[in-house]
Design an enzyme around this catalytic site. Structure first.
Site, PDB file in Angstrom:
ATOM      1  N   HIS A 162       0.906  -1.371  -0.092  1.00  0.00           N
ATOM      2  CA  HIS A 162       0.144  -0.068   0.303  1.00  0.00           C
ATOM      3  C   HIS A 162       0.495   1.487  -0.044  1.00  0.00           C
ATOM      4  CE1 HIS A 162      -3.960   1.580   1.597  1.00  0.00           C
ATOM      5  NE2 HIS A 162      -3.267   2.631   0.833  1.00  0.00           N
TER       6      HIS A 162
ATOM      7  N   LEU B  37       2.225   6.894  -4.782  1.00  0.00           N
ATOM      8  CA  LEU B  37       3.499   7.299  -5.421  1.00  0.00           C
ATOM      9  C   LEU B  37       3.026   8.561  -6.345  1.00  0.00           C
ATOM     10  CD1 LEU B  37       5.637   4.338  -6.562  1.00  0.00           C
ATOM     11  CD2 LEU B  37       5.501   5.569  -4.292  1.00  0.00           C
ATOM     12  N   ARG B  38       1.724   8.930  -6.583  1.00  0.00           N
ATOM     13  CA  ARG B  38       1.286  10.090  -6.947  1.00  0.00           C
ATOM     14  C   ARG B  38       1.561  10.430  -8.370  1.00  0.00           C
ATOM     15  NH1 ARG B  38      -2.107   9.768  -3.006  1.00  0.00           N
ATOM     16  NH2 ARG B  38      -1.586  10.889  -1.260  1.00  0.00           N
TER      17      ARG B  38
ATOM     18  N   ASP C 265       0.891   2.679   3.587  1.00  0.00           N
ATOM     19  CA  ASP C 265      -0.207   3.665   3.477  1.00  0.00           C
ATOM     20  C   ASP C 265       0.656   4.871   3.193  1.00  0.00           C
ATOM     21  OD1 ASP C 265      -2.263   5.079   2.312  1.00  0.00           O
ATOM     22  OD2 ASP C 265      -3.210   4.866   4.626  1.00  0.00           O
TER      23      ASP C 265
ATOM     24  N   HIS D 228       1.678  14.486   0.742  1.00  0.00           N
ATOM     25  CA  HIS D 228       0.952  15.527   0.257  1.00  0.00           C
ATOM     26  C   HIS D 228       1.590  16.867   0.256  1.00  0.00           C
ATOM     27  CE1 HIS D 228      -2.846  13.562   0.074  1.00  0.00           C
ATOM     28  NE2 HIS D 228      -2.758  12.851   1.173  1.00  0.00           N
TER      29      HIS D 228
HETATM   30  C1  NCD Z   1      -4.662   8.207   1.265  1.00  0.00           C
HETATM   31  C2  NCD Z   1      -4.262   9.099   0.145  1.00  0.00           C
HETATM   32  O1  NCD Z   1      -3.821  10.234   0.534  1.00  0.00           O
HETATM   33  O2  NCD Z   1      -4.145   8.739  -1.115  1.00  0.00           O
HETATM   34  N1  NCD Z   1      -4.846   8.695   2.324  1.00  0.00           N
HETATM   35  C3  NCD Z   1      -4.907   8.484   3.508  1.00  0.00           C
HETATM   36  O3  NCD Z   1      -5.348   9.267   4.380  1.00  0.00           O
HETATM   37  N2  NCD Z   1      -4.651   7.268   3.710  1.00  0.00           N
HETATM   38  C4  NCD Z   1      -5.836   7.491   0.675  1.00  0.00           C
HETATM   39  C5  NCD Z   1      -6.192   6.199   1.546  1.00  0.00           C
HETATM   40  O4  NCD Z   1      -4.969   5.271   1.654  1.00  0.00           O
HETATM   41  O5  NCD Z   1      -7.139   5.990   1.883  1.00  0.00           O
HETATM   42 ZN    ZN Z   2      -7.299   3.894   2.164  1.00  0.00          ZN
END
Ligand code: NCD
Ligand code: ZN
Length: 431
Positions: free
Chosen positions: A57, A60-61, A304, A308
């Site tokens: 998970h 990488l944007r 995850d 940002h």
């Molecule tokens: C993730 C994202 O920024 O793409 N954000 C998050 O808070 N976990 C999306 C996700 O994993 O639900």
């Molecule tokens: Zn998620």
């Protein structure tokens, strides 16, 4: 053939130090006192050798938000974190709901060469939850997509989820669910509980996650299909996954380092660096998650990793984007939360960070034993090191780490992908 000699390393942190000779892409010899004339040599000084980590998970944007992370910078972060394989989520712009995007992600990852970047395909077109994406063509493409997820969004429609599970089953691929009943989280920005109530933040109840976990377990049972639960965050999810496994349902679950370590007391400052989905829960949830990971109810760790931009984080809590960086801090947090208190030994770390995630998606070359003839995907860890996290020094373009200024144990000192060193002493090593 190129050779790499790892001197004085302890596979799985067990026994006396040995040498590991890698020839080409494969482990050729393991034993004391090995020599090789032209080999690149890494002196291990008794450090711990683990199979390269696998992250199911990451975000990488690329394509779309290359101002926050790219496949190249995210790969560097992964290599520095000890990863040899990562799964890049589909919530890019455009969404990875066609093989054009998933093939690109795979190719770009191979071009960069720091880590195998496996594309995750969207379950539904545009992550909108209405119409199934062409999972078959993505699976058959160059990117060979083996995991599908609308992550960031829940596949909330039970009939769409049912069809997705059935379709995935026939293709032999995995559906990973971001479990969040959207009707229960409208406007929610934090865990629903005393802290959010006191701070005046709209709450995301545990039931929003747990009701989907329960539903999907039942749908998987009836479809005879597998389902994977992303970022499990509550004690109730642990109970449900335990129950589902006891019924023989093919369910697996991951937990993030931040849900193991942090809780909603972090919200006191209203700093949106602590905003994440699912939200940081209560200390009792974190404790249940740690125990579940130790017991194997939760199968693996996934970061995850969610970069940002500053303008999307350094703003009012309610409008900030959810998500936190994770790739470079994961191992240290697992050591702090699981190894130090005796919940996992190093063999256990290899399991939850490498072997199990690789098995969940069916990777042949990752998460393999450290043994002669096996692919040389390896991570060297100094268990005695200590380091202090500084967002600005991380390889990610974004700086949104909730661990700023925190000091953690253990450090990845080298990462090896198919016999090639991809990270060494805090620097990613390009092709
Ligand atoms: C993730 C994202 O920024 O793409 N954000 C998050 O808070 N976990 C999306 C996700 O994993 O639900
Ligand atoms: Zn998620």
């Amino acid at each position: 053939m190129t050779e790499l000699l790892l001197k004085n390393v302890r596979p799985y942190g067990e026994g006396e130090p040995v040498d590991v000779l890698v020839r080409g892409t494969v482990i050729a010899e393991i034993g004391p006192g090995l020599t090789a004339d032209d080999a690149e040599v890494i002196e291990g000084n008794g450090q711990i050798l683990l199979p390269g980590f696998v992250d199911l998970h990451t975000h990488l944007r690329e394509p779309g938000r290359e101002d926050t992370e790219t496949i190249e910078t995210g790969s560097a972060a992964a290599a520095l974190g000890g990863y040899t394989a990562v799964f890049a989520m589909a919530n890019t712009s455009p969404v990875a709901d066609s093989h054009v995007i998933t093939d690109h992600v795979w190719r770009r990852g191979q071009e960069v060469g720091l880590v195998d970047v496996f594309p995750v395909g969207a379950v539904t077109v545009g992550l909108k939850g209405k119409q199934l994406a062409e999972m078959g063509t993505m699976a058959a493409g160059v990117g060979q997509v083996r995991m599908f997820s609308d992550d960031g969004h829940c596949v909330y429609d039970p009939l769409i989820m049912r069809r997705a599970l059935e379709y995935a089953n026939s293709l032999g691929v995995l559906i990973a669910q971001h479990a969040e009943e959207p009707r229960l989280t409208e406007g929610a920005v934090a865990h629903e509980g005393p802290t959010a109530a006191r701070l005046g933040l709209a709450g995301w109840p545990r039931a929003a996650e747990e009701s989907i976990v329960a539903r999907d377990a039942l749908l998987a049972r009836d479809a005879g299909a597998r389902v994977h639960i992303c970022h499990a965050s509550t004690a109730g999810t642990v109970e449900l996954v335990k129950w589902a496994k006891s019924q023989g349902i093919s369910i697996t679950a991951e937990v993030t380092p931040h849900h193991l370590l942090l809780d909603d007391s972090r919200l006191e400052t209203y700093d949106a660096v602590n905003k994440v989905n699912p939200p940081l829960r209560e200390a009792s949830d974190a404790a249940a998650l740690r125990q579940a990971l130790a017991d194997g109810i939760i199968d693996c760790v996934a970061t995850d990793h969610a970069p940002h931009a500053e303008q999307d984080k350094c703003c009012e809590f309610a409008v900030a984007r959810p998500g936190m960086l994770g790739l470079e801090t994961a191992l240290s947090i697992i050591v702090q939360t699981m190894v130090a208190p005796g919940l996992l030994d190093w063999r256990g770390v290899a399991k939850v960070m490498s072997e199990k995630p690789a098995a969940i998606v069916g990777l042949d070359d990752h998460g393999r034993p450290i043994a002669v003839g096996e692919p040389a995907n390896l991570t060297l860890v100094d268990p005695d090191a200590e380091w202090t996290v500084r967002g600005a020094e991380l390889a990610s373009i974004s700086n949104n780490t909730p661990f700023e200024d925190m000091t953690f144990p253990a450090e990845v000192t080298a990462t090896v992908l198919r016999g090639r060193v991809t990270a060494r002493e805090g620097k990613a090593v390009g092709i």
